[in-house]
Design a protein around this motif. Structure first.
Motif, PDB file in Angstrom:
ATOM      1  N   GLY A 148      24.398  -9.178   0.394  1.00 29.15           N
ATOM      2  CA  GLY A 148      23.720  -8.393   1.410  1.00 29.15           C
ATOM      3  C   GLY A 148      22.403  -7.861   0.885  1.00 29.15           C
ATOM      4  O   GLY A 148      22.288  -7.511  -0.288  1.00 29.15           O
ATOM      5  N   PRO A 149      21.350  -7.782   1.734  1.00 31.19           N
ATOM      6  CA  PRO A 149      19.985  -7.555   1.235  1.00 31.19           C
ATOM      7  C   PRO A 149      19.523  -6.110   1.142  1.00 31.19           C
ATOM      8  O   PRO A 149      18.334  -5.874   0.915  1.00 31.19           O
ATOM      9  N   ALA A 150      20.399  -5.119   1.287  1.00 34.21           N
ATOM     10  CA  ALA A 150      19.918  -3.731   1.282  1.00 34.21           C
ATOM     11  C   ALA A 150      19.218  -3.373  -0.026  1.00 34.21           C
ATOM     12  O   ALA A 150      18.126  -2.781  -0.021  1.00 34.21           O
ATOM     13  N   ALA A 151      19.828  -3.722  -1.153  1.00 30.80           N
ATOM     14  CA  ALA A 151      19.199  -3.417  -2.441  1.00 30.80           C
ATOM     15  C   ALA A 151      17.907  -4.205  -2.612  1.00 30.80           C
ATOM     16  O   ALA A 151      16.941  -3.714  -3.210  1.00 30.80           O
ATOM     17  N   THR A 152      17.873  -5.422  -2.086  1.00 29.74           N
ATOM     18  CA  THR A 152      16.678  -6.245  -2.191  1.00 29.74           C
ATOM     19  C   THR A 152      15.556  -5.678  -1.331  1.00 29.74           C
ATOM     20  O   THR A 152      14.376  -5.777  -1.691  1.00 29.74           O
ATOM     21  N   ALA A 153      15.890  -5.083  -0.185  1.00 27.92           N
ATOM     22  CA  ALA A 153      14.868  -4.443   0.646  1.00 27.92           C
ATOM     23  C   ALA A 153      14.174  -3.319  -0.120  1.00 27.92           C
ATOM     24  O   ALA A 153      12.943  -3.162  -0.058  1.00 27.92           O
ATOM     25  N   VAL A 154      14.953  -2.527  -0.844  1.00 24.02           N
ATOM     26  CA  VAL A 154      14.371  -1.459  -1.664  1.00 24.02           C
ATOM     27  C   VAL A 154      13.507  -2.056  -2.768  1.00 24.02           C
ATOM     28  O   VAL A 154      12.393  -1.579  -3.041  1.00 24.02           O
ATOM     29  N   LEU A 155      13.999  -3.124  -3.393  1.00 24.33           N
ATOM     30  CA  LEU A 155      13.220  -3.806  -4.424  1.00 24.33           C
ATOM     31  C   LEU A 155      11.872  -4.273  -3.876  1.00 24.33           C
ATOM     32  O   LEU A 155      10.842  -4.142  -4.554  1.00 24.33           O
ATOM     33  N   ILE A 156      11.862  -4.822  -2.670  1.00 26.44           N
ATOM     34  CA  ILE A 156      10.612  -5.294  -2.073  1.00 26.44           C
ATOM     35  C   ILE A 156       9.622  -4.147  -1.935  1.00 26.44           C
ATOM     36  O   ILE A 156       8.434  -4.282  -2.251  1.00 26.44           O
ATOM     37  N   GLY A 157      10.097  -2.987  -1.468  1.00 23.76           N
ATOM     38  CA  GLY A 157       9.215  -1.837  -1.369  1.00 23.76           C
ATOM     39  C   GLY A 157       8.638  -1.435  -2.717  1.00 23.76           C
ATOM     40  O   GLY A 157       7.443  -1.124  -2.843  1.00 23.76           O
ATOM     41  N   GLU A 158       9.478  -1.452  -3.740  1.00 18.07           N
ATOM     42  CA  GLU A 158       9.035  -1.097  -5.086  1.00 18.07           C
ATOM     43  C   GLU A 158       8.022  -2.117  -5.621  1.00 18.07           C
ATOM     44  O   GLU A 158       6.963  -1.753  -6.153  1.00 18.07           O
ATOM     45  N   LEU A 159       8.338  -3.386  -5.488  1.00 15.57           N
ATOM     46  CA  LEU A 159       7.505  -4.440  -6.067  1.00 15.57           C
ATOM     47  C   LEU A 159       6.129  -4.479  -5.408  1.00 15.57           C
ATOM     48  O   LEU A 159       5.099  -4.577  -6.086  1.00 15.57           O
ATOM     49  N   ILE A 160       6.096  -4.391  -4.075  1.00 12.83           N
ATOM     50  CA  ILE A 160       4.809  -4.473  -3.389  1.00 12.83           C
ATOM     51  C   ILE A 160       4.001  -3.191  -3.566  1.00 12.83           C
ATOM     52  O   ILE A 160       2.766  -3.234  -3.689  1.00 12.83           O
ATOM     53  N   ALA A 161       4.657  -2.044  -3.622  1.00 13.17           N
ATOM     54  CA  ALA A 161       3.927  -0.804  -3.922  1.00 13.17           C
ATOM     55  C   ALA A 161       3.270  -0.886  -5.284  1.00 13.17           C
ATOM     56  O   ALA A 161       2.114  -0.476  -5.466  1.00 13.17           O
ATOM     57  N   ASP A 162       3.976  -1.431  -6.247  1.00 11.09           N
ATOM     58  CA  ASP A 162       3.409  -1.591  -7.591  1.00 11.09           C
ATOM     59  C   ASP A 162       2.204  -2.529  -7.556  1.00 11.09           C
ATOM     60  O   ASP A 162       1.189  -2.273  -8.222  1.00 11.09           O
ATOM     61  N   ALA A 163       2.310  -3.604  -6.766  1.00 12.19           N
ATOM     62  CA  ALA A 163       1.193  -4.548  -6.669  1.00 12.19           C
ATOM     63  C   ALA A 163      -0.032  -3.888  -6.053  1.00 12.19           C
ATOM     64  O   ALA A 163      -1.168  -4.110  -6.509  1.00 12.19           O
ATOM     65  N   VAL A 164       0.181  -3.076  -5.026  1.00 12.70           N
ATOM     66  CA  VAL A 164      -0.940  -2.375  -4.389  1.00 12.70           C
ATOM     67  C   VAL A 164      -1.577  -1.390  -5.366  1.00 12.70           C
ATOM     68  O   VAL A 164      -2.812  -1.348  -5.519  1.00 12.70           O
ATOM     69  N   ARG A 165      -0.751  -0.640  -6.051  1.00  8.22           N
ATOM     70  CA  ARG A 165      -1.271   0.387  -6.959  1.00  8.22           C
ATOM     71  C   ARG A 165      -2.028  -0.230  -8.125  1.00  8.22           C
ATOM     72  O   ARG A 165      -3.012   0.333  -8.607  1.00  8.22           O
ATOM     73  N   ARG A 166      -1.570  -1.389  -8.567  1.00  5.37           N
ATOM     74  CA  ARG A 166      -2.215  -2.010  -9.726  1.00  5.37           C
ATOM     75  C   ARG A 166      -3.246  -3.065  -9.336  1.00  5.37           C
ATOM     76  O   ARG A 166      -3.854  -3.692 -10.201  1.00  5.37           O
ATOM     77  N   GLY A 167      -3.441  -3.272  -8.029  1.00  2.00           N
ATOM     78  CA  GLY A 167      -4.429  -4.234  -7.584  1.00  2.00           C
ATOM     79  C   GLY A 167      -4.114  -5.653  -7.977  1.00  2.00           C
ATOM     80  O   GLY A 167      -5.029  -6.454  -8.252  1.00  2.00           O
ATOM     81  N   LEU A 168      -2.819  -6.007  -7.982  1.00  4.14           N
ATOM     82  CA  LEU A 168      -2.429  -7.350  -8.408  1.00  4.14           C
ATOM     83  C   LEU A 168      -2.817  -8.385  -7.360  1.00  4.14           C
ATOM     84  O   LEU A 168      -2.741  -8.139  -6.155  1.00  4.14           O
ATOM     85  N   THR A 169      -3.197  -9.541  -7.812  1.00  4.06           N
ATOM     86  CA  THR A 169      -3.547 -10.644  -6.916  1.00  4.06           C
ATOM     87  C   THR A 169      -2.790 -11.897  -7.313  1.00  4.06           C
ATOM     88  O   THR A 169      -2.216 -11.958  -8.380  1.00  4.06           O
TER      89      THR A 169
END
Length: 524
Positions: A503-524
């Protein structure tokens, strides 16, 4: 609307507009607002509560599953077809915390095999070794504490279900009797087997992402969360997202922002993209929607997990569960499946009638196993039917359309029946209410029974899949950026190329964490 009120002052043009305060959106917004120099506005269609007591008690009681209650005010219903002849109603959370507020509290990580598949199209950022630090950082594991696999300082408290209830004790003994291995930590990537369920329900309370992430950040002056704000579309000017159209209390306004992130879920995000002119050209043109970006992958396919409920009659009165409706869970591998642990038998310690009626105990009612096939398959199709945002899309799940799909489901049902038929489980059970032996022994009859009882796990993924920009099967990159549109991202389970084996509930939280980190660090 070019500005929004914000606590003691006013914020002009937030740096980031987050659409949806659910399993991914609440996470993303909270993490982005940790940077005091970035202003974040969250727009949530449902009501917003600003402190845990403001949540109705049934939304916190981990013995209940609000999403299982027909017509519950905290969910948005969707009419779908699981098969061409099987109409069904699925729901998504429409409140602070989204579906994490109304789901079962199941918080099991995706499998290493899932990350291998996702990183094959999303790159190294999605490999298991790269995401493990995020998985550790998002949790406080109350069973294991901090070690190589687990964290003890994250917002999400995780505890495994106790297996002391008589039905859970019997399930464990029956699984052992049939030779299935123990899997004491479902978040450790060990061989699939029987074990307790990692859950974000602690001491009887379901802690949604609104509580675990957003409420703790509510005092930040750079973060505002607005409820009762239904986003109708994204404003795109000269190839860049500049804001969103929002309906509040019957009035439509435009909210401008530096970047827009859609976290409206695997149903909501692709629908918003379509309404904004981002999707298959011929379909959008047929609806009279101006095409901003021809994106054939948006809504083209999705995956979920077909499920049936098998009920059994207790021999004697069963006690109410102490802290959670969840008992144990068994993962096993379908024959010739190629995906270890793709069948799931999940135990409910609350009768189905209780889950649907909002009661932890229903004297004399049968208890249930939720039996699902979690092979990562993309069988569904979403279609936007109108340019009017009030008209819901159509969803065709395409379940059990192949002989292999049906065979896997028969295997899962028959193993469940075998478990219930053991002498160990017979200590508490008088047997299944249905299907009867005659049906279980006949492939054709069992297929008919399954089709007549078919449901879904509510695990939809893949409607806005990630992948390379030159792949017509992909709509976003590894960090959720929509191909061909600047300043627009998607951050929820719609970006997963295939559904996970859990079930994807934990993965949904992971997605929020991973993409927030990418935005904050300007990853491309």
């Amino acid at each position: 609307m070019g500005q929004t009120e914000h606590g003691r002052g006013r914020v002009r043009r937030p740096d980031v507009i987050v659409v949806g305060a659910g399993g991914s959106g609440a996470v993303l917004a909270a993490r982005l607002s940790e940077d005091p120099g970035r202003t974040v506005l969250v727009l949530e269609a449902g009501p917003v509560s600003h402190r845990p007591p403001a949540f109705a008690s049934e939304l916190l009681d981990a013995r209940l599953v609000p999403g299982a209650r027909p017509g519950h005010e905290a969910v948005q219903p969707y009419a779908v077809h699981l098969t061409p002849t099987r109409p069904y109603t699925v729901v998504r959370g429409r409140c602070l915390g989204g579906s994490t507020t109304v789901n079962g509290g199941y918080f099991v990580r995706a499998r290493r095999d899932d990350f291998d598949r996702w990183s094959a199209v999303g790159g190294a950022a999605w490999s298991y070794d790269r995401v493990l630090p995020f998985l550790r950082a998002l949790e406080s594991d109350l069973d294991h504490g901090a070690d190589a696999l687990h964290g003890d300082r994250g917002p999400v408290r995780v505890r495994r279900t106790e297996l002391r209830h008589p039905a859970a004790v019997a399930f464990r003994a029956a699984a052992h009797r049939l030779g299935f291995p123990e899997e004491p930590d479902k978040n450790a990537q060990d061989a699939p087997g029987f074990g307790p369920v990692p859950s974000n329900a602690v001491d009887g309370e379901r802690v949604n992402t609104g509580i675990s992430y957003l409420l703790g950040a509510s005092g930040r002056l750079n973060l505002r969360v607005e409820g009762d704000s239904t986003v109708l579309g994204v404003v795109v000017e000269r190839g860049r997202a500049t804001g969103v159209v929002v309906e509040r209390y019957g009035r439509r306004v435009v909210v401008c922002g530096g970047e827009v992130v859609l976290c409206a879920g695997a149903f909501g995000s692709p629908h918003l993209l379509h309404l904004s002119g981002i999707g298959p050209r011929h379909e959008l043109e047929s609806l009279g929607v101006g095409v901003v970006r021809d994106a054939p992958a948006v809504g083209a396919r999705f995956g979920d997990h077909p499920q049936v409920v098998l009920e059994w009659m207790p021999r004697r009165s069963m006690p109410e569960p102490a802290g959670s409706w969840l008992g144990g869970v068994l993962h096993l591998s379908s024959s010739q499946g190629g995906h270890p642990g793709d069948l799931e038998i999940l135990q409910s310690l609350v009768p189905l009638a209780g889950l649907m009626g909002g009661r932890a105990s229903v004297p004399g009612a049968p208890l249930a196993f939720l039996v699902s096939v979690q092979t990562p398959r993309l069988t569904g199709r979403m279609r936007t039917r109108s340019a009017d945002p009030a008209t819901p899309p159509s969803f065709e799940y395409g379940y059990l359309s192949t002989a292999e799909d049906r065979r896997r489901m028969r295997e899962a049902v028959r193993v469940t029946a075998e478990l219930v038929g053991t002498s160990d489980f017979g200590e508490v059970s008088g047997g299944l209410t249905e299907p009867v032996v005659r049906i279980l022994d006949d492939d054709r009859l069992l297929d008919q029974w399954v089709l007549g009882h078919l449901g879904t796990s509510h695990h939809t993924c893949g409607t806005v899949p990630m992948g390379p920009a030159d792949d017509p099967r992909a709509a976003v990159d590894a960090y959720g950026r929509v191909h061909g549109v600047e300043g627009l991202r998607v951050a929820d389970t719609s970006i997963l190329p295939t559904p996970p084996l859990r079930g994807p509930a934990a993965t949904a939280v992971l997605i929020g964490e991973l993409i927030a980190d990418a935005v904050r660090r300007g990853l491309t």
